[in-house]
Design an enzyme around this catalytic site. Structure first.
Site, PDB file in Angstrom:
ATOM      1  N   LYS A 113      11.432   2.619 -10.921  1.00 35.40           N
ATOM      2  CA  LYS A 113      10.198   3.163 -11.502  1.00 35.40           C
ATOM      3  C   LYS A 113      10.210   4.682 -11.373  1.00 35.40           C
ATOM      4  CE  LYS A 113       5.218   3.285 -10.670  1.00 35.40           C
ATOM      5  NZ  LYS A 113       4.091   2.816  -9.863  1.00 35.40           N
TER       6      LYS A 113
ATOM      7  N   VAL B 176      -0.061 -10.611  -6.080  1.00 36.52           N
ATOM      8  CA  VAL B 176       0.134  -9.467  -6.976  1.00 36.52           C
ATOM      9  C   VAL B 176       0.536  -8.276  -6.089  1.00 36.52           C
ATOM     10  CG1 VAL B 176      -1.327 -10.052  -8.948  1.00 36.52           C
ATOM     11  CG2 VAL B 176      -2.374  -9.128  -6.889  1.00 36.52           C
TER      12      VAL B 176
HETATM   13  P1  FAD Z   1      -2.736 -11.250   1.059  1.00 36.15           P
HETATM   14  O1  FAD Z   1      -1.583 -11.213   0.159  1.00 36.15           O
HETATM   15  O2  FAD Z   1      -3.999 -11.861   0.565  1.00 36.15           O
HETATM   16  O3  FAD Z   1      -2.279 -12.027   2.361  1.00 36.15           O
HETATM   17  C1  FAD Z   1      -3.197 -12.576   3.282  1.00 36.15           C
HETATM   18  C2  FAD Z   1      -2.454 -13.479   4.239  1.00 36.15           C
HETATM   19  O4  FAD Z   1      -3.385 -13.953   5.209  1.00 36.15           O
HETATM   20  C3  FAD Z   1      -1.829 -14.704   3.584  1.00 36.15           C
HETATM   21  O5  FAD Z   1      -0.580 -14.979   4.177  1.00 36.15           O
HETATM   22  C4  FAD Z   1      -2.813 -15.811   3.935  1.00 36.15           C
HETATM   23  O6  FAD Z   1      -2.203 -17.078   3.983  1.00 36.15           O
HETATM   24  C5  FAD Z   1      -3.244 -15.349   5.325  1.00 36.15           C
HETATM   25  N1  FAD Z   1      -4.513 -15.925   5.730  1.00 36.15           N
HETATM   26  C6  FAD Z   1      -5.748 -15.676   5.237  1.00 36.15           C
HETATM   27  N2  FAD Z   1      -6.665 -16.457   5.848  1.00 36.15           N
HETATM   28  C7  FAD Z   1      -5.984 -17.179   6.763  1.00 36.15           C
HETATM   29  C8  FAD Z   1      -6.380 -18.185   7.699  1.00 36.15           C
HETATM   30  N3  FAD Z   1      -7.640 -18.596   7.811  1.00 36.15           N
HETATM   31  N4  FAD Z   1      -5.408 -18.720   8.471  1.00 36.15           N
HETATM   32  C9  FAD Z   1      -4.116 -18.337   8.362  1.00 36.15           C
HETATM   33  N5  FAD Z   1      -3.696 -17.415   7.497  1.00 36.15           N
HETATM   34  C10 FAD Z   1      -4.626 -16.850   6.703  1.00 36.15           C
HETATM   35  N6  FAD Z   1      -0.615  -2.823  -4.652  1.00 36.15           N
HETATM   36  C11 FAD Z   1       0.391  -1.993  -4.978  1.00 36.15           C
HETATM   37  O7  FAD Z   1       0.845  -1.218  -4.129  1.00 36.15           O
HETATM   38  N7  FAD Z   1       0.896  -2.000  -6.235  1.00 36.15           N
HETATM   39  C12 FAD Z   1       0.399  -2.773  -7.224  1.00 36.15           C
HETATM   40  O8  FAD Z   1       0.913  -2.773  -8.339  1.00 36.15           O
HETATM   41  C13 FAD Z   1      -0.706  -3.607  -6.925  1.00 36.15           C
HETATM   42  N8  FAD Z   1      -1.289  -4.398  -7.857  1.00 36.15           N
HETATM   43  C14 FAD Z   1      -2.376  -5.145  -7.529  1.00 36.15           C
HETATM   44  C15 FAD Z   1      -3.079  -5.835  -8.516  1.00 36.15           C
HETATM   45  C16 FAD Z   1      -4.247  -6.524  -8.193  1.00 36.15           C
HETATM   46  C17 FAD Z   1      -5.013  -7.226  -9.266  1.00 36.15           C
HETATM   47  C18 FAD Z   1      -4.692  -6.578  -6.864  1.00 36.15           C
HETATM   48  C19 FAD Z   1      -5.924  -7.343  -6.494  1.00 36.15           C
HETATM   49  C20 FAD Z   1      -3.999  -5.915  -5.876  1.00 36.15           C
HETATM   50  C21 FAD Z   1      -2.864  -5.171  -6.190  1.00 36.15           C
HETATM   51  N9  FAD Z   1      -2.192  -4.447  -5.226  1.00 36.15           N
HETATM   52  C22 FAD Z   1      -1.172  -3.614  -5.572  1.00 36.15           C
HETATM   53  C23 FAD Z   1      -2.546  -4.597  -3.830  1.00 36.15           C
HETATM   54  C24 FAD Z   1      -1.530  -5.550  -3.150  1.00 36.15           C
HETATM   55  O9  FAD Z   1      -1.543  -6.790  -3.818  1.00 36.15           O
HETATM   56  C25 FAD Z   1      -1.876  -5.757  -1.683  1.00 36.15           C
HETATM   57  O10 FAD Z   1      -2.044  -4.513  -1.058  1.00 36.15           O
HETATM   58  C26 FAD Z   1      -0.756  -6.473  -0.974  1.00 36.15           C
HETATM   59  O11 FAD Z   1      -0.380  -7.634  -1.650  1.00 36.15           O
HETATM   60  C27 FAD Z   1      -1.144  -6.810   0.448  1.00 36.15           C
HETATM   61  O12 FAD Z   1      -1.987  -7.910   0.507  1.00 36.15           O
HETATM   62  P2  FAD Z   1      -2.311  -8.496   1.949  1.00 36.15           P
HETATM   63  O13 FAD Z   1      -1.021  -8.860   2.624  1.00 36.15           O
HETATM   64  O14 FAD Z   1      -3.213  -7.549   2.645  1.00 36.15           O
HETATM   65  O15 FAD Z   1      -3.165  -9.796   1.613  1.00 36.15           O
END
Ligand code: FAD
Length: 509
Positions: free
Chosen positions: A82, A51
């Site tokens: 947007k 998301v």
């Molecule tokens: P993730 O997408 O969870 O990525 C984590 C990564 O780590 C993945 O590649 C996974 O495979 C890897 N990983 C984890 N554990 C391991 C392991 N043991 N070994 C190897 N790899 C591993 N933000 C906005 O700006 N606008 C929005 O509209 C918005 N809507 C959202 C709606 C919801 C319901 C939520 C929960 C969040 C929303 N966000 C939004 C926030 C946004 O989704 C995140 O900030 C963004 O996607 C970044 O996520 P991330 O990369 O930190 O984590």
């Protein structure tokens, strides 16, 4: 801490979601030819949160810095434009307002237009506040065009915009750029991390197939697991659930409908709110809710009963705890993205916080070794930024006329942080607003639109009474007329996309 002469050139990014690939794409662009070895480890088996599709205008600075082409990005990610966020039923059932990016009207002397609006709205002599800001009126009419800075006197010069995009396609787009610039992607599941005995820094991570990946600086982009910062280094988490009781979400895509709206919609529900994010090939929807006030099944029913088009999948659950890590940088680990904290997506701020975290790391980059002063400054700025965004989000819940469900009764009557109380009080007595620090994300226009939209009963600045009624009303009328004319001349959002940046029906690889 490292000795200052220890050069850091090996950067290992853990995680390949939006945070991981945004970090990889920007660092590989900025540090190009600097002798850096940047690796990114991700696990297809674990996947990403999937998301995070609505952004705020500053993302355009990220694209410029990362050398990404706007049209290519839009086509690759099925993006739309947007202009702001519509808040439906937040103040009261049946009420709606838009928090638009960009400027509201124009000032008269030192007085901002909302001051005049407040005075004359109380007498029924104004239109809805949306008519005094081009972003809001254009959004209401589903119109979009790019800003035109050539005519500084026109509201078009101040039009501001962001994007909605498909989160997985965005990560894929960034990955292609990062790999082209030399980032090495490693597919694998990390099972543990080993610390250096001499200073407790992370030395390497171990993958499930026995491979080890070392690094001098680790960037933890592993999502809510916070694999390195939380699990390995044990940095704690400050929870803000008492102010932000929503702790779960269900996300579901549905078929597109017309018109193609150039704004995100947030509709308040009995125990939370529902987002609607229009993309070129589908609409993203989600229900953010408090599990203390509604069951998961009921939340799914509410979501599915309120889609504009046919659901394209089953609702996908996400659980979260609002708050932030006590520190985002500890030893040689910097957490970026969900690993550093989470605030619900009401104002689309998470991707922005990723962007500012990367830029902060670049500004304080430990090229010659990690030192305590840089780390402390990084953590200070990160904490401030999270708390600033937190207060703005809390204001949407606290300032409401709703008390019709236990959830709304709770948020309306809850205690709020002192920093927010002071702000609300100043606004209530004279509709005045002053930024406290340069790093604040939301400026006066944003606070004014949200506080008035949410129904805060504010008194206008008494200095407005120095201006004769006739002059003041003429001033408001001029703003309204100019904005109406300019909006009328803007193309339809869907037509603009079709002409300039339509994405292929099947997503690009
Ligand atoms: P993730 O997408 O969870 O990525 C984590 C990564 O780590 C993945 O590649 C996974 O495979 C890897 N990983 C984890 N554990 C391991 C392991 N043991 N070994 C190897 N790899 C591993 N933000 C906005 O700006 N606008 C929005 O509209 C918005 N809507 C959202 C709606 C919801 C319901 C939520 C929960 C969040 C929303 N966000 C939004 C926030 C946004 O989704 C995140 O900030 C963004 O996607 C970044 O996520 P991330 O990369 O930190 O984590």
């Amino acid at each position: 801490m490292n000795a200052p002469e220890t050069k850091i050139r090996k950067i290992t990014i853990v995680g390949g979601g939006t945070a991981g690939w945004m970090t990889a794409a920007l660092l590989s662009q900025l540090f190009n030819d600097g002798g850096f070895d940047i690796k990114l480890i991700e696990s297809d088996e674990i996947g990403t949160i999937g998301v995070g599709e609505a952004t705020i205008p500053a993302i355009r600075n990220y694209h410029a810095l990362a050398g990404l082409d706007q049209v290519a990005m839009i086509r690759a990610t099925q993006a739309t434009f947007k202009l702001g966020i519509e808040f439906v039923d937040w103040r009261a059932l049946g009420h709606s307002y838009i928090h638009g990016f960009g400027k509201i009207g124009q000032d008269l002397l030192w007085l901002h237009p909302h001051q005049f609006w407040l005075k004359y709205a109380a007498r029924g002599q104004t239109k809805h506040f949306d008519h005094y800001a081009l972003n809001c009126l254009a959004a209401r009419q589903n119109r979009f065009c790019l800003p035109d800075p050539r005519n500084p006197g026109s509201p078009l010069a101040d039009l501001d915009y962001a994007y909605h995009f498909d989160a997985s396609l965005f990560a894929r787009f960034l990955r292609a750029h990062a790999e082209q610039r030399g980032v090495t992607r490693i597919e694998g599941r990390i099972v543990s991390a080993e610390l250096r005995p001499e200073d407790g820094h992370v030395d390497h991570v171990l993958l499930s197939d026995g491979r080890r990946v070392d690094g001098e600086l680790f960037i933890d982009c592993s999502g809510m697991r916070a694999l390195l910062l939380g699990q390995t280094l044990g940095v704690g988490y400050e929870e803000w659930s008492h102010w932000l009781p929503c702790d779960r979400a269900l996300a579901v895509p549905c078929e597109s409908v017309v018109p193609l709206t150039p704004y995100t919609r947030s509709t308040a529900r009995a125990a939370g709110w529902q987002w609607r994010i229009p993309l070129q090939h589908r609409i993203g929807n989600g229900h953010v809710y408090s599990s203390a006030h509604i069951s998961d099944d009921e939340a799914a029913d509410v979501l599915l009963a309120n889609l504009d088009g046919r659901a394209l999948a089953d609702p996908r659950p996400v659980r979260f705890t609002p708050g932030r890590r006590d520190k985002s940088w500890e030893r040689n680990v910097v957490a970026i993205g969900l690993s550093s904290g989470f605030l619900e997506p009401l104002e689309s701020t998470s991707i922005h916080l990723i962007q500012t975290a990367i830029l902060r790391l670049v500004a304080l980059f430990p090229g010659a070794g990690i030192n305590a002063a840089d780390v402390a400054e990084y953590n200070r700025q990160t904490s401030f930024e999270f708390e600033d965004v937190r207060d703005f989000i809390i204001a949407h819940y606290k300032v409401t006329e709703r008390e019709d469900t236990p959830f709304w009764a709770y948020v309306r009557n809850m205690d709020i942080p002192d920093s927010l109380s002071a702000r609300l009080e100043l606004f209530r007595t004279s509709a005045r607003f002053f930024g406290q620090q340069k790093a604040e994300l939301f400026r006066e226009e944003s606070w004014v639109q949200v506080l008035l939209g949410q129904g805060l009963q504010a008194q206008h600045d008494p200095m407005v009474d120095l201006i004769p009624d006739e002059q003041a009303l003429g001033f408001l009328r001029d703003i309204e007329e100019v904005i109406a004319d300019v909006a009328q001349a803007m193309p339809d959002h869907a037509a603009f996309i079709a002409k300039h940046c339509r994405a292929p029906a099947t997503p690009l690889n």
